[in-house]
Design an enzyme around this catalytic site. Sequence first.
Site, mmCIF file in Angstrom:
data_model
loop_
_atom_site.group_PDB
_atom_site.id
_atom_site.type_symbol
_atom_site.label_atom_id
_atom_site.label_comp_id
_atom_site.label_asym_id
_atom_site.label_seq_id
_atom_site.Cartn_x
_atom_site.Cartn_y
_atom_site.Cartn_z
ATOM 1 N N GLU A 24 0.841 -1.202 0.000
ATOM 2 C CA GLU A 24 0.000 0.000 0.000
ATOM 3 C C GLU A 24 0.880 1.258 0.000
ATOM 4 O OE1 GLU A 24 -3.115 -0.258 -0.389
ATOM 5 O OE2 GLU A 24 -3.635 -2.274 0.305
ATOM 6 N N CYS A 54 -7.395 -1.108 8.898
ATOM 7 C CA CYS A 54 -6.058 -1.121 8.295
ATOM 8 C C CYS A 54 -5.697 0.259 7.748
ATOM 9 C CB CYS A 54 -5.986 -2.156 7.181
ATOM 10 S SG CYS A 54 -6.044 -3.862 7.759
ATOM 11 N N HIS A 103 -0.499 -5.765 2.942
ATOM 12 C CA HIS A 103 -1.630 -6.668 3.123
ATOM 13 C C HIS A 103 -1.219 -8.076 2.713
ATOM 14 C CE1 HIS A 103 -4.844 -3.390 3.359
ATOM 15 N NE2 HIS A 103 -5.133 -4.245 4.327
#
Length: 277
Positions: A156, A218, A237
Amino acid sequence: MVPLKMGIFMPCFQYSLRAEYLRSTEVLTHPLALRPQTHTADRSLEISLSPASPAEPQRTGITRPAVSGRAWTSRTPGKVTGFGPFRQYLLNSSWEAVKELSKRGLGKNINLQIMQLPVVYQKAKEQVCKIWTTLQPLLTVHVGLASSATALIILEQCGKNKGYQERDACGFHPEGACCVLDGPEKIESTINMKTVWKNISVEGIDIILSRDAGRYICDYTYYTSLYNGNGRAAFIHVPPLSESVTAEFLGKALQTIILAMLEQCVEQREMDHVRKK
């Protein structure tokens, strides 16, 4: 915080799981190796590497970037936090992977520690803020479980401030559905995820890049960390556990990915040092 015991299903873990991770992702063919597949679900862990210091999944041989020894003059503390049981995930792959990472370590210069966070917005935020005010790490890496993706590890790039409408494990969501009132809409990590991706080689799973961490715990945790750490945070993730994706497999992958991130931190730190001269 009081850690949740594994194997206990909390009454407030009754809300439907949302598919949230693949809306803004970039699938790339790795220049070093073609990687098979894996799975993913919703949880957050956090690895904090302190100022004195500045990864991908399994195969029989995982290539690990060498982290420059000149980055540290003494053993640097590292902290990994993960979430406990959540909804149907009594064994959360992100936490299991981090426990495996703890066994493997991040080299002799990192004193790695781990702990759990609750799947609750406010409590997670408090713990993240405490890490930045007390430990003041050079880098914090969060690891979450992405249930809506299969056969993937997702790197991410940024965290988002608004859109947190889904309730947490105890039935609450943030005031105004945002992380920081009057905060920027998004915050980019100082870690270049595409560079990390290019510099690692792992067989057995696909790795993709994403700019949308899901607008749940998250993403909320990630934004909080980026906000308090001036962008010095990262988020990974990972898929749920399966026959092919074991905790050991993911632990090796995290080690590889995080070492690549640390190498990037070392380079950034050395460049900053040169500019100041």
